[in-house]
Every structure is written in structure tokens, then in C-alpha cells.
Design a protein around this motif. Structure first.
Motif, PDB file in Angstrom:
ATOM      1  N   LEU A  40      -8.641   5.051  -1.865  1.00 20.23           N
ATOM      2  CA  LEU A  40      -9.775   5.746  -2.487  1.00 20.23           C
ATOM      3  C   LEU A  40      -9.968   7.116  -1.838  1.00 20.23           C
ATOM      4  N   GLU A  41      -9.869   7.159  -0.505  1.00 22.27           N
ATOM      5  CA  GLU A  41     -10.070   8.408   0.225  1.00 22.27           C
ATOM      6  C   GLU A  41      -9.035   9.447  -0.194  1.00 22.27           C
ATOM      7  N   GLU A  42      -7.813   9.011  -0.435  1.00 18.82           N
ATOM      8  CA  GLU A  42      -6.780   9.979  -0.802  1.00 18.82           C
ATOM      9  C   GLU A  42      -6.819  10.357  -2.287  1.00 18.82           C
ATOM     10  N   PHE A  43      -7.095   9.385  -3.153  1.00 20.43           N
ATOM     11  CA  PHE A  43      -6.920   9.653  -4.583  1.00 20.43           C
ATOM     12  C   PHE A  43      -8.218   9.731  -5.390  1.00 20.43           C
ATOM     13  N   GLY A  44      -9.326   9.348  -4.788  1.00 18.83           N
ATOM     14  CA  GLY A  44     -10.610   9.514  -5.480  1.00 18.83           C
ATOM     15  C   GLY A  44     -10.938   8.368  -6.426  1.00 18.83           C
ATOM     16  N   THR A  45     -12.175   8.406  -6.922  1.00 17.38           N
ATOM     17  CA  THR A  45     -12.693   7.273  -7.698  1.00 17.38           C
ATOM     18  C   THR A  45     -12.083   7.172  -9.096  1.00 17.38           C
ATOM     19  N   GLU A  46     -11.539   8.289  -9.596  1.00 15.74           N
ATOM     20  CA  GLU A  46     -10.969   8.200 -10.943  1.00 15.74           C
ATOM     21  C   GLU A  46      -9.655   7.425 -10.942  1.00 15.74           C
ATOM     22  N   ARG A  47      -8.865   7.609  -9.891  1.00 17.08           N
ATOM     23  CA  ARG A  47      -7.547   6.940  -9.849  1.00 17.08           C
ATOM     24  C   ARG A  47      -7.550   5.665  -9.008  1.00 17.08           C
ATOM     25  N   VAL A  48      -8.614   5.442  -8.290  1.00 20.16           N
ATOM     26  CA  VAL A  48      -8.775   4.150  -7.611  1.00 20.16           C
ATOM     27  C   VAL A  48     -10.111   3.620  -8.124  1.00 20.16           C
ATOM     28  N   ARG A  49     -10.048   2.958  -9.255  1.00 18.83           N
ATOM     29  CA  ARG A  49     -11.228   2.725 -10.075  1.00 18.83           C
ATOM     30  C   ARG A  49     -11.782   1.318  -9.872  1.00 18.83           C
ATOM     31  N   ASP A  50     -12.926   1.254  -9.206  1.00 20.88           N
ATOM     32  CA  ASP A  50     -13.633  -0.019  -9.074  1.00 20.88           C
ATOM     33  C   ASP A  50     -14.222  -0.404 -10.423  1.00 20.88           C
ATOM     34  N   LEU A  67      -5.027   3.047 -10.174  1.00 24.27           N
ATOM     35  CA  LEU A  67      -5.349   1.679  -9.787  1.00 24.27           C
ATOM     36  C   LEU A  67      -6.699   1.303 -10.373  1.00 24.27           C
ATOM     37  N   ILE A  68      -6.807   0.057 -10.795  1.00 24.87           N
ATOM     38  CA  ILE A  68      -8.059  -0.397 -11.390  1.00 24.87           C
ATOM     39  C   ILE A  68      -8.253  -1.870 -11.052  1.00 24.87           C
ATOM     40  N   GLY A  69      -9.472  -2.228 -10.705  1.00 24.68           N
ATOM     41  CA  GLY A  69      -9.737  -3.630 -10.385  1.00 24.68           C
ATOM     42  C   GLY A  69     -11.060  -3.787  -9.658  1.00 24.68           C
ATOM     43  N   GLU A  70     -11.341  -5.032  -9.315  1.00 27.48           N
ATOM     44  CA  GLU A  70     -12.615  -5.356  -8.675  1.00 27.48           C
ATOM     45  C   GLU A  70     -12.516  -5.115  -7.165  1.00 27.48           C
ATOM     46  N   ASP A  71     -13.398  -4.301  -6.642  1.00 28.09           N
ATOM     47  CA  ASP A  71     -13.521  -4.082  -5.194  1.00 28.09           C
ATOM     48  C   ASP A  71     -12.273  -3.492  -4.551  1.00 28.09           C
ATOM     49  N   ILE A  72     -11.534  -2.701  -5.289  1.00 30.97           N
ATOM     50  CA  ILE A  72     -10.310  -2.104  -4.727  1.00 30.97           C
ATOM     51  C   ILE A  72     -10.597  -0.776  -4.041  1.00 30.97           C
ATOM     52  N   GLY A  73     -11.772  -0.210  -4.267  1.00 31.00           N
ATOM     53  CA  GLY A  73     -12.085   1.110  -3.739  1.00 31.00           C
ATOM     54  C   GLY A  73     -12.635   1.075  -2.331  1.00 31.00           C
ATOM     55  N   VAL A  74     -13.944   1.194  -2.204  1.00 33.84           N
ATOM     56  CA  VAL A  74     -14.589   1.226  -0.888  1.00 33.84           C
ATOM     57  C   VAL A  74     -14.222  -0.012  -0.074  1.00 33.84           C
ATOM     58  N   TYR A  75     -14.228  -1.154  -0.721  1.00 28.17           N
ATOM     59  CA  TYR A  75     -13.956  -2.432  -0.054  1.00 28.17           C
ATOM     60  C   TYR A  75     -12.488  -2.521   0.363  1.00 28.17           C
ATOM     61  N   GLY A  76     -11.607  -1.900  -0.418  1.00 27.97           N
ATOM     62  CA  GLY A  76     -10.177  -1.918  -0.103  1.00 27.97           C
ATOM     63  C   GLY A  76      -9.446  -3.136  -0.618  1.00 27.97           C
ATOM     64  N   GLY A  77     -10.057  -3.840  -1.557  1.00 30.00           N
ATOM     65  CA  GLY A  77      -9.440  -5.055  -2.091  1.00 30.00           C
ATOM     66  C   GLY A  77      -9.827  -6.251  -1.244  1.00 30.00           C
ATOM     67  N   ALA A  78      -9.881  -7.419  -1.854  1.00 31.08           N
ATOM     68  CA  ALA A  78     -10.322  -8.624  -1.144  1.00 31.08           C
ATOM     69  C   ALA A  78      -9.445  -8.895   0.070  1.00 31.08           C
ATOM     70  N   ARG A 134       0.843  -1.205   0.000  1.00 28.59           N
ATOM     71  CA  ARG A 134       0.000   0.000   0.000  1.00 28.59           C
ATOM     72  C   ARG A 134       0.878   1.254   0.000  1.00 28.59           C
ATOM     73  N   GLU A 135       1.963   1.199   0.772  1.00 31.25           N
ATOM     74  CA  GLU A 135       2.854   2.363   0.853  1.00 31.25           C
ATOM     75  C   GLU A 135       3.513   2.643  -0.503  1.00 31.25           C
ATOM     76  N   ALA A 136       3.900   1.569  -1.196  1.00 32.72           N
ATOM     77  CA  ALA A 136       4.494   1.752  -2.529  1.00 32.72           C
ATOM     78  C   ALA A 136       3.481   2.367  -3.486  1.00 32.72           C
ATOM     79  N   LEU A 137       2.245   1.865  -3.433  1.00 27.61           N
ATOM     80  CA  LEU A 137       1.196   2.406  -4.317  1.00 27.61           C
ATOM     81  C   LEU A 137       0.975   3.883  -4.020  1.00 27.61           C
ATOM     82  N   ARG A 138       0.902   4.203  -2.725  1.00 27.83           N
ATOM     83  CA  ARG A 138       0.630   5.590  -2.330  1.00 27.83           C
ATOM     84  C   ARG A 138       1.767   6.513  -2.768  1.00 27.83           C
ATOM     85  N   LEU A 139       2.987   6.074  -2.527  1.00 22.24           N
ATOM     86  CA  LEU A 139       4.153   6.881  -2.914  1.00 22.24           C
ATOM     87  C   LEU A 139       4.158   7.177  -4.405  1.00 22.24           C
ATOM     88  N   GLU A 140       3.924   6.139  -5.185  1.00 18.26           N
ATOM     89  CA  GLU A 140       4.015   6.312  -6.634  1.00 18.26           C
ATOM     90  C   GLU A 140       2.844   7.124  -7.178  1.00 18.26           C
TER      91      GLU A 140
END
Lengths: 327, 327
Positions: free
Chosen positions: A45-55, A26-37, A11-17
Motif C-alpha cells: 500500500l505504501e508503495e502503490f497507493g490505495t487505488e492499486r492496493v484496494r481494500d 491488488l484487490i481484496g479484504e484487508d490487504i492494504g493497511v492490515y497487509g493481508g490476514a 510479495r516480491e513477485a507482486l511488487r515486481l509485476e
């Protein structure tokens, strides 16, 4: 140094980059509100929004194709396939499109994308949610395959993968997510194609991947009490593969045990064994190369059967003893 | 007697004349390709779009130079309509080092990245999700480009077509999905492959406009694609267009065409999109019969010149064989 979990390191690597490079999304199934399986993307999602953390809807093939299209036109997508098993649904796009697009088009495009995916057994998820399919991708020119075993490597390898201009399959073993380790807070890369000796030893080399590294290290501690000094080598990336570090270690110890979770037949162990056999290390071998891998079966549901389907610490201890007895 | 073109058009006289020349160029390129194969001067296979030129040219004329195109295996026409340099295109067809893809792609994978043509695809429906990704990239980068995704009727029965249409619709991506319904997916007729006709009805499942047009009427194609492109550019999302047309040649070089009759082929030849367009231009006194013949001759000369260029071009250097696998 502070300790964080493997999942937190990713998560830290994703956030840094994502903070550093606005092209990364980021794009994938349930990665946003759910936070990934497995909770890896919680909070992004809270930091980068729905466009860049795309469910997305459940559409593995189209998600993969979407990443390819975005990657060849200036974006740097990071997709998540919820379980490595589901990568089968995306194989056409990965293998026939992402991997060969650059080559087919005469080098005129590049496909900078990362596919992150939780893999492996041990969670009671049975045969369709427990696969270890990394060898499939090692076989495909154009793809890179990364398999970290520690939080430190997970962060550094993921940062390197996101900055690579090729499609990278980033395999995260589910049982590693909660493991803790020292991880620097700053931005650093672990370069792709560089193995690491996780424990030095003189008697036997264990080349292990992913979850088998902590098991091999525990086994090494036990074996040390018996006077057997094990050297544990983690390739960290299966493609590109650092054959030099592996053959140097094998040349030193003269014995090698290869350990991975995936089924033995057609697994990466065969390639590792062949690489060792084709190198000068062959001349230093005191015993035949030995492989310890998953049984050639689908992962069973029952807890005991599941545990016996893949190598455990005691199997590694026993295999090393056998190797020492063999020569 | 030719069937008249029904639509009036906003295209200027010079645009129309350029479009006619493009259609002749496509026809000449493919007739030359067919001839070269028959003479054994090219190897591999090819998929000819003779009879379908109005789709490529009508759609191409509706795009701006920086719009994107992703097309399919029967893609020579789209490449020419997107403005490819015919010399480099012919060189690619001949597998030469000067080819658009340095001889790595060939007929089935011709791309012209500098002109926004991101490549023909050998996998039926394989390019559709990638087009969606390009659309997402355009949207995320706040560009005003449009993505034209071309595919055949066969692709409309692939799973990834549906996944892709859905993603483009939920995200309102600037993609124009254009199905070239040439009546056969290799040998499988549209009549037997679909329970629903026309195929554009499938658009309603994604709540996007679906239109079926005469794909042998260059103005009808142009007008429809232009409307869809404007819709995409203004943020209203994707459109699905079905262009009804017919391929005169077999699916590829192995086709004995047992699945259709000579009468059927002759009926469609009477609807030759080039003859219809040329007749219209003569009837509306924009060109004389001699003027049409001059354009046809010029197109033919362009292809002959391209062939000379390609034949004089070097073969790829075998020492470069590994290039382009990784960035």
C-alpha cells in the motif's frame, strides 16, 4: 543465494509485476493497511497507493466479479480471498462467469486475473478457515490451478500466473508462509504446467502437492537411512498438469504414493492416480497405486485431532514402507 | 386507444425515427425467434422481451458508441439497441459459425464485444458485479466511458446485487444500474417478492439516486438514463433506475403462464411501447401512418435478410470444439 520466506517471495513477485505493468492491481479484504490476514501484502500500500492496493468491504462475490469486469477491459487484477474456505462465496462468479466467459463469447475476450488464497489446516482455525478446495477448480474448464511448495516456485509461478491471460487460482498453504528458501532477486517465471522432481530416487515416487512436499522430503531423508530411495515429484500446477514428468518418474521407480492434504474422496489424488493408470507407467508398477490424503471430515479444532486429520511426515514414512512391502 | 407518451424530448426527429425502427427491429427479431422455435428450426430455449422494447432502445440511445453494456438473459433488445449487426446476431441465435460468439453462446449469451456489449448473462444478477469491474477499469484507466448494467426485477433480490451496488457507490464508479421490472421473476410476482415498492427505493441504502420510470415510454427511459449517464461520466457515481414494464410472452419456452391472467396481459398490451411511440410521432407530424408502416416493413425485411444470412451460414466445425476455453 539469499534466502527469503514464502510470503516474502509472493510479495516480491507482486511488487515486481506492479512496478513493471501498470495494469496490475491488488484487490481484496484487508490487504492494504492490515497487509493481508497473513501479512503477504505488507508494505505494498505504501508503495502503490490505495487505488492499486484496494481494500474492499467483505463481498467475495462482487470482488470476484469486479476482477472479471476489469480483466476483460484491459486491467490485470490480482485478488485475494482471505481464506480458501471463503471462495465458496465467490463460486458463481468464478465458475459460471470467469471460467467460461471466453468460451461463451466465442473467444472474443480473455480474463487475465489471479485469485490468491491462503489454504490448508494446521493453524487451529477449525472447519471454516482450513479448507483445501483445489480439486473443485481443477474440474472447471477455463481455470488454471497453481499450488507452489517453495519460496522459489511461489515467486516464479506467481509471476507466470500474473502474465497468463486466463483466470488462475493460486493456492498458498498457510504453513508454508514462514518457510525459507533460496530465491533469485531478479525477474523469472516458473512456467505453468511443468512439474519438478524435488528429490531424485530409484525405489518409490511420491507425487505430493503444496505443504506435503516439505513433509515428503523429510520423510525421504528418513527413508534413505533405511535404504529406501524416494523420488519426490511436485506437479506445481494441477491444471495444466504435467503428466509426462509424473509418469516418467513412476515408470522409473515402479511404485507411487500420492500425497495431498485435501480430503481423499474426490481429491486431486484420484485424478493423479487415474492419469498414471492411463499411462504406460501402469506397465511398470510393482505395487498398486497408493493415496495418502486428508480424512473425509471437516478440519477439527483440537490440536491433536487436527494433526490427525491430514497426512504428516510419519504417515508418509509408513505409507512408503507399506508400498515397498507390497511389491 | 393508446396511452400517450408524457415526456417531451431533446432527441432530433431523425434520432426518434431511428429509435422507432430499432424498436420494430427488436419486435421483428423476437417474433421471428418465436416462430423459428415453434417450427422446430432452432433448439434450446430463449427469453423474449416483446413488450419491453422501450427500455432497450431508450437506454441504448442515451449511450455513446464506446460505452459498455452488460445485460441479462432477456437480452436480444439490448444487443440490437447497442448497434449489433443483425446478420451476425441472427447467426448466433441459430448457432452458426458466423455468429457473434461463433455459435458458442446462443440466445442467452449473445455479446458484441466490438461494440462494447460485453454479453448477456444466464445467471440472474451474474453480470452486475462484472459491470462494476468494468466501471472500475474505466475509472482506473481515466476513460470517460459509462457502463450500463441491465438486469431484471429478480436480480434485485440476489445477494450479489447488493454487494455490487455498494462497491459502485463507495468507489463512485461510472455505472448505471438499470432494473427492467417486468413484474415477474419467472412466476414470482414483484408484489410478493418485495416488501418495498417501488424497487428504486433500495438505492437509498447505497446513497445513490434511485428513480422509477414508465419503462414503456421510450422518452422517459432515455431522459432518465441520459441523466444517469452524465452523472456517471462526470465522476458523481452510480444511479439506480427502475423501468416498469411487462413481458408479453412467457418467461421462456416452458412457461404455461398460470401465474397471470389474460386480462392483465391485455391491459399491458394496451400500453404497447411501440404503438405509443408511433402514435406520438404521427401526432407530432414527424411521420405519417404510411411512414410508420414503411419503417415497420423495413425492420421486418432486415430480419428476413438476417435469417437468410444465418441459414446460409455454416455450422461450426466440430474440429474447433476445444477452441476458446483458454487464451
Amino acid at each position: 543465494m539469499r534466502e527469503i520466506t514464502f510470503a516474502e517471495a509472493i510479495r516480491e513477485a507482486l511488487r515486481l509485476e506492479m512496478r513493471r505493468d501498470s495494469r496490475v492491481f491488488l484487490i481484496g479484504e484487508d490487504i492494504g493497511v492490515y497487509g493481508g490476514a497473513f501479512g503477504v501484502t505488507i508494505g505494498l500500500l505504501e508503495e502503490f497507493g490505495t487505488e492499486r492496493v484496494r481494500d474492499t468491504p467483505i463481498s467475495e462475490a462482487a470482488i470476484t466479479g469486479t476482477c472479471i469486469g476489469a480483466a476483460i477491459t484491459g486491467m490485470r487484477p490480482v485478488m485475494e480471498i482471505q481464506f480458501m474456505d471463503f471462495i465458496a462465496l465467490a463460486m458463481e462468479q468464478l465458475v459460471l462467469q470467469a471460467a467460461k466467459m471466453r468460451f461463451m463469447l466465442g473467444g472474443k475476450v480473455s480474463v487475465p486475473m489471479v485469485l490468491r488464497t491462503p489454504a490448508g489446516s494446521g493453524t487451529g482455525a477449525a472447519a471454516q478457515h482450513s479448507e483445501s478446495l483445489e480439486a473443485w477448480f481443477v474440474h472447471i474448464p477455463g481455470l488454471k490451478v497453481v499450488m507452489p511448495s517453495t519460496p522459489h516456485d511461489a515467486k516464479g509461478l506467481l509471476l507466470a500466473s500474473m502474465r497468463d491471460n486466463n483466470p488462475v487460482i493460486f493456492v498458498e498453504h498457510k504453513l508454508l508462509y514462514k518457510t525459507k528458501g533460496s530465491v533469485p532477486e531478479d525477474d523469472y517465471e516458473v512456467p505453468l504446467g511443468v512439474a519438478e522432481v524435488k528429490r531424485p530416487g530409484r525405489d518409490v515416487t511420491i507425487v505430493a502437492t503444496s505443504i506435503m512436499i516439505p513433509r515428503a522430503l523429510s520423510a525421504a531423508t528418513k527413508l534413505a537411512a533405511e535404504g529406501i530411495e524416494v523420488e519426490v515429484v511436485d506437479p506445481r500446477t494441477l491444471k495444466p498438469l504435467d503428466t509426462d514428468t509424473i509418469s516418467a518418474s513412476v515408470s522409473k521407480t515402479g511404485r507411487v504414493l500420492i500425497v495431498h492434504e485435501a480430503c481423499k474422496t474426490g481429491g486431486i489424488g484420484g485424478e493423479l492416480a487415474a492419469q498414471i493408470a492411463e499411462s504406460d507407467a501402469l506397465f511398470y508398477l510393482k505395487a498398486p497405486i497408493k493415496r495418502l490424503a486428508g480424512l473425509d471430515i471437516p478440519i477439527p479444532y483440537n490440536r491433536t485431532l487436527e494433526r490427525h486429520a491430514v497426512p504428516q511426515e510419519e504417515n508418509i514414512v509408513e505409507a512408503v514402507r507399506d508400498l515397498m512391502a507390497a511389491g | 386507444m393508446t396511452i400517450p407518451i408524457l415526456q417531451a424530448t431533446s432527441l432530433t426527429q431523425s434520432q426518434q425515427i431511428e429509435m422507432l425502427e430499432q424498436m420494430y427491429r427488436i419486435r421483428a427479431f423476437e417474433e421471428k425467434a418465436d416462430e423459428l422455435f415453434a417450427l422446430g428450426r432452432v433448439h434450446g430455449t430463449m427469453h423474449l422481451s416483446i413488450g419491453q422494447e422501450a427500455v432497450a432502445v431508450g437506454a441504448g440511445a442515451a449511450l455513446k458508441p464506446d460505452d459498455y453494456v452488460l445485460n441479462h438473459h432477456r437480452g436480444h433488445g439490448h444487443c440490437i439497441a447497442k448497434g449489433a449487426d443483425i446478420n451476425f446476431m441472427m447467426a448466433e441465435f441459430m448457432g452458426k459459425a458466423t455468429g457473434l460468439c461463433k455459435g458458442r453462446g446462443g440466445s442467452m449469451h449473445i455479446a458484441d464485444v466490438e461494440r462494447g456489449n460485453l454479453g448477456a448473462n444466464g445467471i440472474v444478477a451474474g453480470g452486475i458485479p462484472i459491470a462494476v469491474g468494468v466501471g472500475l477499469s474505466v475509472q482506473m484507466q481515466r476513460q470517460s466511458r459509462v457502463v450500463l448494467s441491465l438486469f431484471g426485477d429478480g436480480a434485485v433480490n440476489e445477494g450479489v446485487f447488493h454487494e455490487s451496488m455498494n462497491l459502485a457507490a463507495i468507489w463512485k464508479l461510472p455505472v448505471v444500474f438499470l432494473c427492467e421490472n417486468n413484474q415477474y421473476a419467472m412466476s414470482m410476482p414483484v408484489a410478493r417478492a418485495f416488501p418495498i415498492h417501488p424497487l428504486s427505493k433500495r438505492a437509498c441504502a447505497y446513497d445513490m439516486p434511485g428513480e422509477t420510470v414508465d419503462g414503456n415510454d421510450v422518452f422517459a427511459v432515455h431522459e432518465t438514463v441520459q441523466r444517469a449517464a452524465e452523472r456517471a461520466r462526470s465522476g458523481q457515481g452510480p444511479t439506480f433506475i427502475e423501468c416498469v414494464t411487462y413481458r408479453w410472452k412467457g418467461h421462456s419456452k416452458s412457461d404455461q403462464q398460470k401465474y397471470r391472467t389474460r386480462e392483465e396481459l391485455e391491459q399491458w398490451k394496451a400500453k404497447d411501447p411501440i404503438q405509443r411511440f408511433a402514435s406520438y410521432l404521427i401526432e407530432t407530424r414527424q411521420l405519417t401512418a404510411e411512414g410508420v408502416e414503411q419503417i415497420r416493413k423495413r425492420a421486418s425485411d432486415t430480419i428476413e435478410e438476417a435469417l437468410r444470412f444465418a441459414e446460409a451460414s455454416p455450422e461450426p466445425d466440430v474440429n474447433t470444439i476445444l477452441e476458446g476455453v483458454y487464451a
